[in-house]
Design a protein around this motif. Structure first.
Motif, mmCIF file in Angstrom:
data_model
loop_
_atom_site.group_PDB
_atom_site.id
_atom_site.type_symbol
_atom_site.label_atom_id
_atom_site.label_comp_id
_atom_site.label_asym_id
_atom_site.label_seq_id
_atom_site.Cartn_x
_atom_site.Cartn_y
_atom_site.Cartn_z
ATOM 1 N N MET A 1 0.933 -1.164 -0.107
ATOM 2 C CA MET A 1 -0.190 -0.497 -0.052
ATOM 3 C C MET A 1 0.791 1.042 0.179
ATOM 4 S SD MET A 1 -3.220 0.367 2.651
ATOM 5 C CE MET A 1 -3.453 -1.588 2.186
ATOM 6 N N GLY A 3 2.302 2.466 -1.778
ATOM 7 C CA GLY A 3 2.170 3.563 -3.334
ATOM 8 C C GLY A 3 1.614 4.359 -3.050
ATOM 9 N N TYR A 4 0.567 4.386 -2.428
ATOM 10 C CA TYR A 4 -0.835 4.855 -2.581
ATOM 11 C C TYR A 4 -0.638 6.529 -2.206
ATOM 12 C CZ TYR A 4 -2.645 0.613 -5.069
ATOM 13 O OH TYR A 4 -2.425 0.325 -5.601
ATOM 14 N N GLN A 5 0.720 5.914 -1.293
ATOM 15 C CA GLN A 5 0.131 7.300 -0.122
ATOM 16 C C GLN A 5 0.069 8.747 -1.030
ATOM 17 O OE1 GLN A 5 3.754 6.881 2.543
ATOM 18 N NE2 GLN A 5 2.939 5.809 3.594
ATOM 19 N N ALA A 6 -0.172 9.542 -0.568
ATOM 20 C CA ALA A 6 -0.627 10.664 -1.652
ATOM 21 C C ALA A 6 0.823 11.668 -1.841
ATOM 22 C CB ALA A 6 -2.107 11.460 -0.716
ATOM 23 N N ARG A 7 1.415 11.656 -0.570
ATOM 24 C CA ARG A 7 2.952 12.665 -0.485
ATOM 25 C C ARG A 7 4.037 11.483 -0.301
ATOM 26 N NH1 ARG A 7 3.184 14.617 4.684
ATOM 27 N NH2 ARG A 7 1.341 13.560 5.782
ATOM 28 N N PHE A 9 5.736 10.511 3.076
ATOM 29 C CA PHE A 9 5.804 11.409 4.689
ATOM 30 C C PHE A 9 6.687 10.833 5.513
ATOM 31 C CE2 PHE A 9 3.577 12.519 9.173
ATOM 32 C CZ PHE A 9 4.037 11.744 9.410
ATOM 33 N N SER A 12 8.040 12.276 12.732
ATOM 34 C CA SER A 12 9.148 12.947 13.320
ATOM 35 C C SER A 12 9.743 12.084 14.544
ATOM 36 C CB SER A 12 8.311 14.137 14.097
ATOM 37 O OG SER A 12 7.406 15.057 13.287
ATOM 38 N N PRO B 94 -3.791 15.762 3.768
ATOM 39 C CA PRO B 94 -4.522 14.796 3.998
ATOM 40 C C PRO B 94 -3.672 13.576 3.655
ATOM 41 C CG PRO B 94 -5.647 16.425 2.415
ATOM 42 C CD PRO B 94 -3.934 16.429 2.213
ATOM 43 N N PHE B 96 -4.124 9.238 3.818
ATOM 44 C CA PHE B 96 -5.057 7.707 3.826
ATOM 45 C C PHE B 96 -5.644 6.935 5.449
ATOM 46 C CE2 PHE B 96 -3.240 8.030 0.019
ATOM 47 C CZ PHE B 96 -4.784 8.216 -1.111
ATOM 48 N N GLU B 99 -2.443 5.800 8.447
ATOM 49 C CA GLU B 99 -1.314 6.771 8.321
ATOM 50 C C GLU B 99 -1.144 7.845 9.231
ATOM 51 O OE1 GLU B 99 -0.364 6.594 3.239
ATOM 52 O OE2 GLU B 99 -1.005 8.325 4.486
ATOM 53 N N HIS B 128 8.184 16.249 20.545
ATOM 54 C CA HIS B 128 9.290 16.744 19.676
ATOM 55 C C HIS B 128 10.214 17.661 20.522
ATOM 56 C CE1 HIS B 128 11.046 17.313 16.510
ATOM 57 N NE2 HIS B 128 11.306 19.141 16.086
ATOM 58 N N GLU B 141 6.117 19.672 13.397
ATOM 59 C CA GLU B 141 5.101 18.529 12.585
ATOM 60 C C GLU B 141 4.780 17.243 13.711
ATOM 61 O OE1 GLU B 141 6.806 16.105 9.529
ATOM 62 O OE2 GLU B 141 6.431 17.798 8.212
ATOM 63 N N PRO B 143 2.855 14.732 14.508
ATOM 64 C CA PRO B 143 2.364 13.096 14.578
ATOM 65 C C PRO B 143 0.933 12.956 15.410
ATOM 66 C CG PRO B 143 3.776 12.627 15.862
ATOM 67 C CD PRO B 143 4.239 13.703 15.688
ATOM 68 N N VAL B 276 -7.063 6.251 -7.206
ATOM 69 C CA VAL B 276 -5.747 6.226 -7.021
ATOM 70 C C VAL B 276 -5.341 5.399 -8.003
ATOM 71 C CG1 VAL B 276 -3.911 5.458 -5.295
ATOM 72 C CG2 VAL B 276 -6.101 6.791 -4.854
ATOM 73 N N ARG B 280 -3.055 6.163 -11.265
ATOM 74 C CA ARG B 280 -1.958 6.155 -11.120
ATOM 75 C C ARG B 280 -1.645 5.974 -12.892
ATOM 76 N NH1 ARG B 280 2.645 5.117 -7.618
ATOM 77 N NH2 ARG B 280 2.515 7.234 -6.301
#
Lengths: 673, 314
Positions: A1, A3-7, A9, A12, B94, B96, B99, B128, B141, B143, B276, B280
Motif C-alpha cells: 500500500m 505506493g498509494y501514499q499521497a505524498r 511522509f 518526526s 491529507p 489515508f 497513516e 518533540h 510536525e 504526528p 488512486v 496512477r
C-alpha cells in the motif's frame, strides 16, 4: 500500500525524551565537574588514600566518557562499594565519626557517577553534591570557604543547566550567564532567610568528634619539662572594646588560676568555690568588651584583668575566673566587663590562705632558705616581693625560649643554676619563693600583649601571646599581680624576641629559603595579615556566630519588643516574598530589544551634540549626518558606518539580530569625536 | 490512580480549552508543578537545614538558604521559558486512514527571549523537543494517528519544558484550530469485484493497472506532469507526453452502488483504491456516490476531489 501514499511522509524523530539520555555532549563532563567541585575541599581533610581513590574513580569516568576505558559492570561496582566501606571501617575503626562518615560519603558519591546512565542519576548526583558540599563545612567554616560555596553553587548550577538542556554544551556561555544571574538574585533572598530563619538553640543530637589537642594554654604549668617553646601564630581570641582599649601598656587576660604545686607542676586548685555575688566595686574605669574565642576544647574563658561581669552562661569562681559548663568546641562569643580599679574584698578564708601557702613537703631547700633569709631582712611583704624582682633584674637572669631541661629540684636549679627560662619559669619561681617566705601566692595563666588591628578596630591575641604571671596576696590589700618576667633586664632578653615585628616577619624569609627574593617595605606583610584578619573577624561576627541570641538582639534593635517564633516566620516569609517579587519583576519586565537600538542612537546623538550638532526634530537620521559631514567632512569615516548600521536596523522589515544590536552599541560606545 | 487523575485533568482541560488558530502561552494557560527532582532537591535542603541546626553550622545554613532561594527563582525561570511562546496551527496534508497525519505547528515568540528545550506533542510521551533562539521561528510536525476517514480534528497539544534547572515542570495544553482530511484506507478489491466495476458507462472492460508504454505524442495542455517525457525535454526535443496503452481508450465510472452488497466503509475503501490506481495508470475516471457525481476526468486536482468526496461521504 506504500505506493498509494499521497505524498512522502517522514515521521518526526520522536524516540522518547531526548533529555532523558546522558549521551548529549557535555553532560558527563558537567557531572564530573560538579562532583569535583564539591569533593575538592574535602580532599584536604581526608586521609590521602581516600583522596586518591576519589580522584581515581573520577578519572575512570572521564576516560570512559572518552571511550578509553569501559564502564565497570554492575558486580564490580558492588564489589568496589563494599571494599570501600570495609576499608573506611578498618582505617577509622568506625563509620559514624566525622572523618569516617565524610570519607564514606565522598567515596560513594564519586562511585555513583560510574553507574549513572539516566537523567534521574544525573539529577541525584547534582542534588547530593550540595549535601557533600555541606560536609566540607564540618571541617572549615572560614570566609574563604563561604566564597568557595558561592563559586561551587555557580558551577553546579551551570552543570544543571547543561544536564537539562537539549543541546548539551553548545550554549555554554548563555548557560553560565543564566546560572550567574540566578545566583546573583538568590544572594539577597539568602540573606533574608539567614537573618529571619527561626534558629533553634543547641544541637539536636551529638556525633562523636575527632579529638585534637588544643594548643596554647594547658591545665598545668611544669616549667622544667619544656626545652623549647613553640610560638604559634594561631589566633586564640579577638576582642573588641566598646569604648576603645583601656589605657596602659600590656593587657593581662586571665584564664586560669593555679594554686597547687607538687614540686614539678602547678595545677588549678581542687575545690574552687563558685560565687555569684559580684565583688565589691569601687573606683572608675569600667571597660566593656566582646570576646570571640576560638575553640580551645577547654572550659575556661579569658577576661581582662579585674573582671567585673562575665557571660551569664558561665560559672564565676572565687579566684575571679570564669568557666563554661562544657568545653568550647565551636567559636564562642561572649560579653564581659572589667574595671580598672576593682577592689575586691581583701578578706581571705582560712582554707584559701592555707592552699595558697602550701608547699611540697620537701625539696628545693636552697630556695626555701633563700626565702627565709629574705624574710628575716624584710618585714614588709611588698618590699620582700620587690626585692625578689630586683634580684631578677640585677643578676644574670635571661629570657629565652630554649631553656635547659630542669631536673629534680626545679626551683633550685632554675634560681641558682641555669637562670634561663620564660614566663612560666619566672612565675613559678616567684610564687614558690613568696610562699616560702610566708606570703600567699598563686600562678595565673592567660594572655598578655595582643596586637591591635586598626582596620577592624579590635585586638588579636595569638597563642604566642600566652603568658603566665604571679599573684601575691598582700594583707589588707588583697591579690596583686606581679609579673616577674617584666623584671628581666631588657638586654638579657634574646634579641629576636624583643619585638613581635621581627618574629613575625621572619617566617616569610624561611619560606623563600632565607634569601631576599622579595624585598618589601617593612610592615607590608603585617598590614596584609591584619587586613585578612579583619575579614575573618567580620565573618565571625556577622556570619559564623549568628545565632538565635544575635537574631533576637537584631529584632529588638529593629523595634520588636518581644520577638517570638511567629514574628520571625512572618518576617521571613514577608521579606522573602518581597525580594522574590522584585526579582520576578526584574525577570519579566525586560526591555524589548527595539529599545536597545533607540537607546544606542540616543547616545550617538548625544555625542554629536557635544561636538555642536543638535539633531532637529524634523530631520531624519540620514539628513542629520549629511549636515554634519557638510561642516566637518573629517568625521565622515567615523560616523557614517554607525549611522548606516542604525538605519538598517531601524528600518529593515525583519527583526534585528541580537549580534547586530550589540555591534551598534559597541560602535556607538567606541565613537570618539 | 495516576491515570484516573490524568483523565480527570484532561476532561477538565477539554472543557476549559477553546480551540483557536493562534495561542499565546501566558500566565492564564501555563501550569507549573515541581518535578520529581524538585522534590528531591527539597528533601536535600531539609536535610541540610537539619544538619545545620544540629551542628550550629552557619555555612550549612547559608547553603540551605541559597538552595531555597534558587528553588523559588527557578520557578520564574522555568515559567519564563514557556511564557510568550506563540503556537500557530499550520496546515496538514491529507492522508489515508491508518497513516499518521502530521499537523504543522509553527512557533514564534512575543518576547525577545529564546525558548529552550521545549517539547511539543500530543502527549507527554511523544514530545518533540527544540531550541528557539530569540527572534527566530520554528516549525514542528506533530504526528497524530488516524483510524477512520473524514475530518480529523487536531487533538490537544502539549507544550512542556523543564529547562533550565529541572526543578519544575511547566506545561500547557492547547487546542489548535486545525483539521486534517483523512481519505478512506485504500483496499484492493478482488477480481470478482473488479468484474462489476464501471458497468454501464465504461467502454472498456479491461482491468486497469497495466502500464504499457505506447509512445510519444505532442504535449497538450492538460496533460499530467507525470506524462511529460522529461528526458526528451532535457535533450531539447520539445515537450512530449508519453502515452500508455490503456490511457487512450479506458475511462471509468466508479459507483458506490456497484458495491451495495458490501459494508459501506469497505466499499469506500475499494473505491479509494480504484480511484488512486486509475489516476496512477493515467486513465480517465469518474465517481458516483449517493447524491454526488463527479464527472470523468484526470489529474491531481481531480483525484483530490474524488478522494475528498470519498472521505466525507456520509
Amino acid at each position: 500500500m506504500r505506493g498509494y501514499q499521497a505524498r512522502d511522509f517522514q515521521a518526526s524523530p520522536v524516540t522518547g525524551d531526548p533529555l532523558l539520555s546522558l549521551d548529549r555532549p557535555g553532560v558527563i563532563p558537567a557531572l564530573l565537574l560538579s562532583q569535583l567541585v564539591v569533593l575538592l575541599p574535602l580532599l584536604f581533610y581526608l586521609p590521602s588514600w581516600i583522596s586518591f581513590t576519589v580522584c581515581a574513580v573520577l578519572m575512570w569516568r572521564l576516560l570512559a566518557a572518552r571511550q578509553v576505558l569501559p564502564l565497570p559492570p554492575r558486580w564490580l561496582l558492588v564489589l568496589l562499594t563494599l571494599a570501600a566501606a570495609t576499608a573506611v571501617f578498618l582505617y577509622f575503626g568506625t563509620i559514624s565519626g566525622r572523618e569516617a562518615g565524610v570519607s564514606l560519603v565522598a567515596i560513594m558519591f564519586s562511585l555513583k557517577l560510574l553507574e549513572a546512565r539516566h537523567y534521574r542519576d544525573a539529577l541525584l548526583i547534582i542534588s547530593v553534591s550540595f549535601f557533600v558540599m555541606v560536609t566540607g563545612f564540618l571541617f572549615n567554616q572560614s570566609w574563604l570557604m563561604g566564597a568557595y560555596l558561592l563559586a561551587a553553587v555557580f558551577v553546579i548550577l551551570a552543570c544543571l543547566v547543561v544536564v537539562n538542556s537539549l543541546r548539551g554544551l553548545t550554549g555554554l556561555k548563555s548557560m553560565m550567564q543564566m546560572s550567574g544571574t540566578v545566583l546573583l538574585l538568590a544572594i539577597p533572598l539568602m540573606m533574608v532567610l539567614f537573618v529571619f530563619f527561626p534558629r533553634l538553640p543547641g544541637p539536636l543530637w551529638r556525633l562523636p568528634t575527632g579529638q585534637s589537642a588544643g594548643s596554647g594554654i594547658s591545665d598545668q604549668i611544669a616549667p622544667g619539662d619544656i626545652a623549647s617553646l613553640h610560638l604559634s601564630d594561631e589566633v586564640a581570641f579577638r576582642v573588641s572594646f566598646d569604648d576603645g582599649a583601656p589605657p596602659g601598656n600590656g593587657q593581662y587576660w586571665r584564664g586560669l588560676v593555679m594554686t597547687d604545686f607538687d614540686g614539678l607542676a602547678w595545677r588549678p586548685g581542687r575545690d574552687e568555690a563558685v560565687i555569684s555575688a559580684p565583688p565589691v566595686v569601687a573606683g572608675e574605669g569600667l571597660v566593656n568588651y566582646e570576646v570571640t574565642l576560638e575553640p580551645h576544647r577547654q572550659r575556661w574563658l579569658f577576661l581582662l584583668e579585674k573582671p567585673l561581669t562575665g557571660p551569664p552562661a558561665a560559672r564565676r569562681y572565687g579566684d575571679l575566673t570564669w568557666q563554661t559548663l562544657r568545653p568550647v568546641r565551636e567559636k564562642l562569643k561572649y560579653r564581659a566587663s572589667s574595671i580598672n580599679s576593682l577592689v575586691t574584698d581583701p578578706a581571705i578564708s582560712p582554707g584559701e590562705l592555707e592552699r595558697n601557702l602550701a608547699l611540697p613537703g620537701s625539696g628545693n631547700d636552697r630556695a626555701r632558705n633563700w626565702a627565709r633569709d629574705l624574710r628575716s631582712r624584710h618585714d614588709n611583704d611588698q618590699e620582700l616581693v620587690e626585692e625578689i624582682l630586683s634580684t631578677i633584674n640585677r643578676e644574670e637572669f635571661y629570657y629565652t625560649l630554649q631553656p635547659p631541661v630542669l631536673e629534680e629540684d626545679i626551683i633550685d636549679s632554675f634560681w641558682f643554676g641555669s637562670r634561663r627560662g620564660f614566663c612560666e619559669h619566672y612565675a613559678s619561681a616567684l610564687a614558690f619563693l613568696v610562699r616560702a617566705a610566708g606570703i600567699p601566692a598563686r600562678l595565673v595563666a592567660g594572655y598578655q600583649g595582643g596586637e591591635y588591628n586598626p582596620y577592624g578596630d579590635y585586638w588579636i591575641f595569638r597563642q604566642s601571646d600566652a603568658h603566665a604571671w604571679t599573684e601575691v596576696y598582700l594583707a589588707g590589700k588583697g591579690w596583686r599581680r606581679v609579673d616577674p618576667t617584666a623584671a628581666i633586664a631588657p638586654f638579657r632578653v634574646e634579641q629576636d624576641l624583643l619585638t613581635d615585628q621581627n618574629r613575625r616577619d621572619h617566617w616569610l624569609d624561611d619560606m623563600i629559603g632565607g634569601q631576599d627574593l622579595l624585598e618589601l617595605p617593612e610592615g607590608v606583610w603585617q598590614k596584609l595579615r591584619l587586613s585578612l584578619d579583619t575579614i575573618d573577624a567580620y565573618w565571625d561576627r556577622w556570619v559564623l556566630s549568628f545565632d538565635n541570641e544575635t537574631q533576637n538582639g537584631l529584632l529588638r534593635a529593629l523595634g520588636f519588643e518581644q520577638p517570638d517564633l511567629r514574628l520571625l516566620i512572618w518576617l521571613m516569609c514577608g521579606g522573602f516574598l518581597l525580594v522574590l517579587g522584585v526579582a520576578g519583576i526584574g525577570l519579566f519586565r525586560r526591555r524589548p530589544e527595539g529599545d536597545a537600538i533607540a537607546r544606542s542612537y540616543r547616545v550617538f546623538c548625544r555625542k554629536l551634540a557635544k561636538s555642536g550638532f543638535e539633531k532637529q526634530l524634523a530631520e531624519g537620521p540620514a539628513d542629520f549626518v549629511r549636515r554634519v559631514i557638510a561642516e566637518r567632512p573629517e568625521l565622515a569615516g567615523r560616523i557614517v558606518p554607525v549611522n548606516r548600521l542604525y538605519i538598517r536596523l531601524r528600518y529593515q522589515t525583519e527583526a534585528a539580530r541580537p549580534e547586530d544590536i550589540r555591534r551598534l552599541r559597541e560602535q556607538v560606545r567606541q565613537l570618539n569625536l | 490512580m495516576k491515570n484516573y487523575w490524568r483523565r480527570k485533568f484532561h476532561l477538565w482541560i477539554d472543557q476549559r480549552l477553546v480551540s483557536s488558530h493562534e495561542v499565546v502561552l501566558k500566565q492564564k494557560n501555563i501550569y507549573i508543578l515541581p518535578s520529581v527532582y524538585g522534590f528531591l532537591m527539597a528533601a536535600i535542603v531539609i536535610l541540610v537545614l537539619i544538619a545545620a541546626t544540629n551542628y550550629q553550622n552557619n555555612l550549612a545554613f547559608l547553603t540551605g538558604f541559597v538552595l531555597i532561594s534558587i528553588g523559588f527563582l527557578s520557578m520564574f525561570y522555568t515559567f519564563r521559558n514557556l511564557a510568550g511562546l506563540v503556537l500557530n496551527a499550520g496546515g496538514c496534508s491529507p492522508v489515508f486512514a491508518g497513516e499518521t497525519a502530521s499537523f504543522i505547528v509553527s512557533l514564534s515568540s512575543v518576547k525577545p527571549l529564546g525558548h529552550y528545550s521545549v517539547g511539543v506533542g500530543t502527549s507527554k510521551a511523544a514530545l518533540h523537543y527544540f531550541d528557539m533562539e530569540p527572534g527566530t521561528e520554528y516549525r514542528v510536525e506533530v504526528p497524530q494517528a488516524t483510524t477512520k476517514r473524514g475530518w480529523l480534528t487536531f487533538s490537544r497539544v502539549l507544550c512542556a519544558s523543564r529547562f533550565p534547572f529541572g526543578t519544575f515542570r511547566v506545561f500547557s495544553w492547547q487546542k489548535l484550530d486545525a483539521r486534517c482530511l483523512v481519505y478512506p484506507r485504500p483496499i484492493q478489491p478482488d477480481d470478482a469485484v473488479l468484474a462489476r466495476v464501471g458497468q454501464g458507462e465504461g467502454d472498456s472492460r479491461e482491468r486497469p493497472g497495466v502500464e504499457d508504454y505506447w509512445g510519444h505524442r505532442g504535449y497538450r495542455p492538460g496533460d499530467s506532469k507525470r506524462q511529460i517525457d522529461w528526458k526528451a525535454y532535457a535533450k531539447e526535443q520539445g515537450l512530449h507526453s508519453r502515452e500508455f496503452v490503456e490511457s487512450a481508450g479506458s475511462s471509468w465510472m466508479f459507483r458506490l452502488d456497484d458495491f451495495a452488497h458490501v459494508d459501506r466503509e469497505l466499499a469506500l475503501s475499494w473505491l479509494c483504491y480504484l480511484v488512486v490506481h486509475a489516476e496512477r495508470s493515467n486513465q480517465v475516471y469518474g465517481l458516483e456516490l449517493t447524491g454526488i457525481r463527479i464527472d470523468q476526468g484526470r489529474g491531481d486536482e481531480h483525484l483530490a476531489r474524488c478522494l475528498q468526496a470519498l472521505a466525507l461521504h456520509p
